[in-house]
Design an enzyme around this catalytic site. Structure first.
Site, PDB file in Angstrom:
ATOM      1  N   ASN A 151       0.799  -1.242   0.000  1.00 43.64           N
ATOM      2  CA  ASN A 151       0.000   0.000   0.000  1.00 43.64           C
ATOM      3  C   ASN A 151       0.826   1.283   0.000  1.00 43.64           C
ATOM      4  O   ASN A 151       0.337   2.316  -0.454  1.00 43.64           O
ATOM      5  CB  ASN A 151      -1.027  -0.015   1.139  1.00 43.64           C
ATOM      6  N   GLY A 227       2.892  -5.064   7.685  1.00 43.40           N
ATOM      7  CA  GLY A 227       1.850  -5.826   7.007  1.00 43.40           C
ATOM      8  C   GLY A 227       0.741  -6.150   7.982  1.00 43.40           C
ATOM      9  O   GLY A 227       0.554  -5.446   8.985  1.00 43.40           O
ATOM     10  N   SER A 228       0.014  -7.214   7.714  1.00 44.86           N
ATOM     11  CA  SER A 228      -1.147  -7.525   8.543  1.00 44.86           C
ATOM     12  C   SER A 228      -0.725  -8.054   9.911  1.00 44.86           C
ATOM     13  O   SER A 228       0.368  -8.615  10.074  1.00 44.86           O
ATOM     14  CB  SER A 228      -2.008  -8.580   7.834  1.00 44.86           C
ATOM     15  N   GLY A 232       2.346 -10.579  10.897  1.00 48.29           N
ATOM     16  CA  GLY A 232       3.342  -9.997  11.802  1.00 48.29           C
ATOM     17  C   GLY A 232       3.495 -10.824  13.070  1.00 48.29           C
ATOM     18  O   GLY A 232       4.608 -11.053  13.552  1.00 48.29           O
ATOM     19  N   GLU A 249       5.209  -3.646  12.270  1.00 47.32           N
ATOM     20  CA  GLU A 249       4.160  -2.624  12.193  1.00 47.32           C
ATOM     21  C   GLU A 249       2.980  -3.269  11.488  1.00 47.32           C
ATOM     22  O   GLU A 249       3.126  -3.742  10.351  1.00 47.32           O
ATOM     23  CB  GLU A 249       4.656  -1.409  11.403  1.00 47.32           C
ATOM     24  N   CYS A 283      -2.891   1.897   6.533  1.00 53.81           N
ATOM     25  CA  CYS A 283      -2.977   1.335   7.886  1.00 53.81           C
ATOM     26  C   CYS A 283      -3.562   2.372   8.835  1.00 53.81           C
ATOM     27  O   CYS A 283      -4.161   2.036   9.844  1.00 53.81           O
ATOM     28  CB  CYS A 283      -1.609   0.880   8.360  1.00 53.81           C
TER      29      CYS A 283
HETATM   30  P1  NAD Z   1       0.577  -8.897   4.297  1.00 53.62           P
HETATM   31  O1  NAD Z   1       0.748  -9.180   5.755  1.00 53.62           O
HETATM   32  O2  NAD Z   1      -0.228  -9.832   3.515  1.00 53.62           O
HETATM   33  O3  NAD Z   1       2.019  -8.863   3.587  1.00 53.62           O
HETATM   34  C1  NAD Z   1       3.034  -7.939   3.933  1.00 53.62           C
HETATM   35  C2  NAD Z   1       4.374  -8.484   3.451  1.00 53.62           C
HETATM   36  O4  NAD Z   1       4.729  -9.605   4.245  1.00 53.62           O
HETATM   37  C3  NAD Z   1       4.371  -8.987   2.008  1.00 53.62           C
HETATM   38  O5  NAD Z   1       5.620  -8.689   1.417  1.00 53.62           O
HETATM   39  C4  NAD Z   1       4.198 -10.486   2.180  1.00 53.62           C
HETATM   40  O6  NAD Z   1       4.683 -11.229   1.090  1.00 53.62           O
HETATM   41  C5  NAD Z   1       5.032 -10.729   3.434  1.00 53.62           C
HETATM   42  N1  NAD Z   1       4.712 -11.906   4.242  1.00 53.62           N
HETATM   43  C6  NAD Z   1       3.475 -12.365   4.589  1.00 53.62           C
HETATM   44  N2  NAD Z   1       3.600 -13.453   5.389  1.00 53.62           N
HETATM   45  C7  NAD Z   1       4.923 -13.667   5.567  1.00 53.62           C
HETATM   46  C8  NAD Z   1       5.689 -14.634   6.283  1.00 53.62           C
HETATM   47  N3  NAD Z   1       5.110 -15.600   7.002  1.00 53.62           N
HETATM   48  N4  NAD Z   1       7.040 -14.564   6.227  1.00 53.62           N
HETATM   49  C9  NAD Z   1       7.653 -13.577   5.542  1.00 53.62           C
HETATM   50  N5  NAD Z   1       6.991 -12.648   4.822  1.00 53.62           N
HETATM   51  C10 NAD Z   1       5.635 -12.682   4.836  1.00 53.62           C
HETATM   52  O7  NAD Z   1       0.044  -7.388   4.168  1.00 53.62           O
HETATM   53  P2  NAD Z   1      -0.431  -6.631   2.843  1.00 53.62           P
HETATM   54  O8  NAD Z   1      -1.743  -7.178   2.401  1.00 53.62           O
HETATM   55  O9  NAD Z   1       0.685  -6.569   1.865  1.00 53.62           O
HETATM   56  O10 NAD Z   1      -0.638  -5.142   3.411  1.00 53.62           O
HETATM   57  C11 NAD Z   1      -1.781  -4.721   4.095  1.00 53.62           C
HETATM   58  C12 NAD Z   1      -1.587  -4.808   5.597  1.00 53.62           C
HETATM   59  O11 NAD Z   1      -0.454  -4.028   5.975  1.00 53.62           O
HETATM   60  C13 NAD Z   1      -2.761  -4.211   6.375  1.00 53.62           C
HETATM   61  O12 NAD Z   1      -3.049  -5.030   7.472  1.00 53.62           O
HETATM   62  C14 NAD Z   1      -2.218  -2.861   6.849  1.00 53.62           C
HETATM   63  O13 NAD Z   1      -2.836  -2.337   7.986  1.00 53.62           O
HETATM   64  C15 NAD Z   1      -0.785  -3.191   7.087  1.00 53.62           C
HETATM   65  N6  NAD Z   1       0.051  -1.983   7.084  1.00 53.62           N
HETATM   66  C16 NAD Z   1       0.538  -1.533   8.286  1.00 53.62           C
HETATM   67  C17 NAD Z   1       1.303  -0.368   8.324  1.00 53.62           C
HETATM   68  C18 NAD Z   1       1.854   0.161   9.622  1.00 53.62           C
HETATM   69  O14 NAD Z   1       2.784   0.962   9.586  1.00 53.62           O
HETATM   70  N7  NAD Z   1       1.336  -0.246  10.759  1.00 53.62           N
HETATM   71  C19 NAD Z   1       1.574   0.328   7.145  1.00 53.62           C
HETATM   72  C20 NAD Z   1       1.048  -0.170   5.939  1.00 53.62           C
HETATM   73  C21 NAD Z   1       0.296  -1.335   5.928  1.00 53.62           C
END
Ligand code: NAD
Length: 490
Positions: A151, A227-228, A232, A249, A283
């Site tokens: 995002n 990420g989610s 995380g 995060e 997020c």
């Molecule tokens: P996601 O968790 O699906 O993926 C994020 C990243 O992690 C991707 O590169 C994915 O390939 C990788 N990933 C997923 N599982 C993994 C694992 N087990 N091991 C290693 N890598 C792994 O998230 P998304 O759909 O790409 O993004 C949306 C999410 O991100 C939403 O929940 C949003 O709130 C969050 N987000 C948080 C912030 C913040 O600063 N708090 C900022 C932006 C987005």
């Protein structure tokens, strides 16, 4: 059409075999932007080896010299911002104005961090031992893996890569494979800025193929993830089990509280832009408006008036305020939540469907539900799309209670002119960031960013705290006469 490639040991690698990906414009599925083959275990191993070998020389380079490279990257990104912004809009879908805003923040982060490289000192501390000189110094963690979502595909990588490099770490950067082209554009900028081979490596791969390899390998000393919350949590659990440092995060369910003395027009502006800007895919997006009953009808009317004028479309087109969801899967999730909201008994006030004039993209109308109960799923779970839940509260105390009834704790906001309530809210709201009379979104390069509860684990990113994650603190005692050995304090 651009080829999706990996960058390992200073070289762009084209693969012939493996899992294929295609990158298409989410506003127009007929527009093919790129394709290629995803990284596999083989490339992950090569990237970890390259980063490990490059580490000693990079860690020994004086921090201000590393900072000069980061500064060149800031200059290049600033000079090329229009081109990168257009790519970002075509790949992720956000409007060109949002894309430019993201890049503005990214080059500010790079600039700020370059300056930080000149301030990476420790402290001297008086010792209780006689004739002892004690001080602290910061040292790089080692090889770090930076895992990012789709995002903010420029800004989030920038705010991880810059402090990681400035602190003397070598990097394996794994962006979301939904936005690999923007990630590659950023890595190319670092390459042209003079980052030596092996110091920054890019792996475009799926988490099921390479995620575990990065998070479980003993040579990788730190994982910075955005990420989610679900992913995380899995990552910081894996890291804790092997004693690696992690910073995660994660998601949000950010509340805005509106009290009866608030400037309702200001609140309506702030909630609408916070909820529907960037298609709700932030997020920090506003997803719950918790409103004192006495002003709820007026606020909803004002929000509906604004939202009904919003123009949806391709983010490159002039006047467009909201682009598509990033993917078919993301749109499906959002539509499922809209159905859940209806089934749970919330009142759909506006939106809820697909705009019929935009059939080639993943568009969903900005959607507002009224009379949402705090226990409804649409009030508790992160939707990550343009859906706002209005929850009515009888007074301030109940509004605060509803705001804190969440597993998440990323950001928050309150609209009121009551100074006492403002200070009370800032103290009692369970969120890493609080805004007063302004939207839940935004951030600045020099200000820490991050959440509490299920929204964040580990040191805050950005600002003066950013280097904390990427360094180990070493303590030195120098007994400069040997007197301490005989001291009664031993
Ligand atoms: P996601 O968790 O699906 O993926 C994020 C990243 O992690 C991707 O590169 C994915 O390939 C990788 N990933 C997923 N599982 C993994 C694992 N087990 N091991 C290693 N890598 C792994 O998230 P998304 O759909 O790409 O993004 C949306 C999410 O991100 C939403 O929940 C949003 O709130 C969050 N987000 C948080 C912030 C913040 O600063 N708090 C900022 C932006 C987005």
């Amino acid at each position: 059409m651009t080829e999706v490639r990996n960058f390992i040991r200073g070289e762009w690698i084209s693969k012939r075999e493996g899992r294929e990906i295609e990158v298409r414009n989410p506003a127009d599925q007929d527009e093919l932007l790129g394709k290629g083959i995803l990284a596999s275990a083989r490339e992950a191993e090569a990237a970890i080896a390259a980063a490990s070998e490059a580490l000693p020389a990079w860690a020994r380079m004086p921090a201000p010299k590393r900072g000069e490279i980061v500064e060149r990257a800031a200059d290049l990104l600033r000079a090329e911002q229009d081109e990168v912004a257009r790519l970002l809009t075509r790949e992720e879908g956000k409007t060109l104005a949002d894309a430019k805003g993201e890049i503005y923040r990214a080059y500010n982060v790079l600039n700020y961090t370059a300056g930080q490289s000149r301030r990476m000192g420790g402290t001297t501390i008086p010792s209780e031992l006689p004739r002892n000189f004690a001080y602290t110094m910061r040292q790089p963690l080692g090889v770090v893996a930076l895992i990012t979502p789709w995002n903010f595909p420029v800004c989030i990588p920038a705010w991880k890569i810059a402090p990681a490099l400035a602190a003397g770490n070598t990097v394996i950067f794994k962006p979301s494979s939904t936005t690999p082209l923007t990630a590659a554009a950023l890595v190319e900028i670092f390459e042209r800025s003079g980052v030596p081979p092996g110091v920054l490596n890019l792996l475009v791969g799926s988490s099921s193929d390479i995620g575990d390899l990065l998070t479980r390998d003993k040579r990788v000393r730190g994982i910075s993830f955005t990420g989610s919350s679900e992913n995380g949590t899995q990552i910081y659990t894996t890291c804790a089990a092997r004693g690696a440092k992690s910073q995660c995060e994660m998601g949000g369910k950010n509340p805005v509280v509106v009290l009866e003395d608030a400037d309702v027009a200001l609140a309506a502006d702030g909630i609408v832009s916070g909820a529907f800007g960037s298609t709700g895919q932030r997020c920090t997006a506003t997803s719950r408006a918790i409103v004192e009953e006495s002003v709820a009808d007026e606020l909803i009317n004002q929000m509906v008036t604004r939202v009904s004028k919003w123009k949806l479309g391709n983010g490159l087109d002039l006047g467009v305020q909201m682009g598509p969801l990033v993917s078919a899967q993301q749109r499906q999730t959002v539509e499922e939540y809209i159905e859940i909201g209806k089934r749970e008994g919330a009142k759909l006030v506006i939106g809820g469907g697909r705009p019929s004039c935009l059939p080639r993209g993943f568009f969903v109308e900005p959607t507002i539900f009224d009379r949402v109960h705090p226990q409804h799923r649409i009030a508790r779970e992160e939707i990550f799309g343009p859906v706002l839940s209005v929850i009515r509260a009888k007074d301030y105390e109940q509004a605060l209670e509803f705001a804190n009834t969440s597993d998440y704790g990323l950001t928050s906001s309150i609209y009121t002119n009551d100074a006492g309530r403002i200070f009370d809210f800032c103290e009692r709201i369970e969120a890493g960031m609080v805004h007063v009379n302004s939207p839940t979104v935004g951030g600045e390069a020099q200000i820490p960013f991050g959440g509490m509860k299920s929204s964040g684990v580990g040191e805050r990113e950005q600002g003066p705290t950013a280097l904390d994650f990427y360094t180990d603190l070493k303590v030195v005692y120098i007994d400069y006469t040997g007197a301490a050995r005989t001291s009664k304090f031993y």
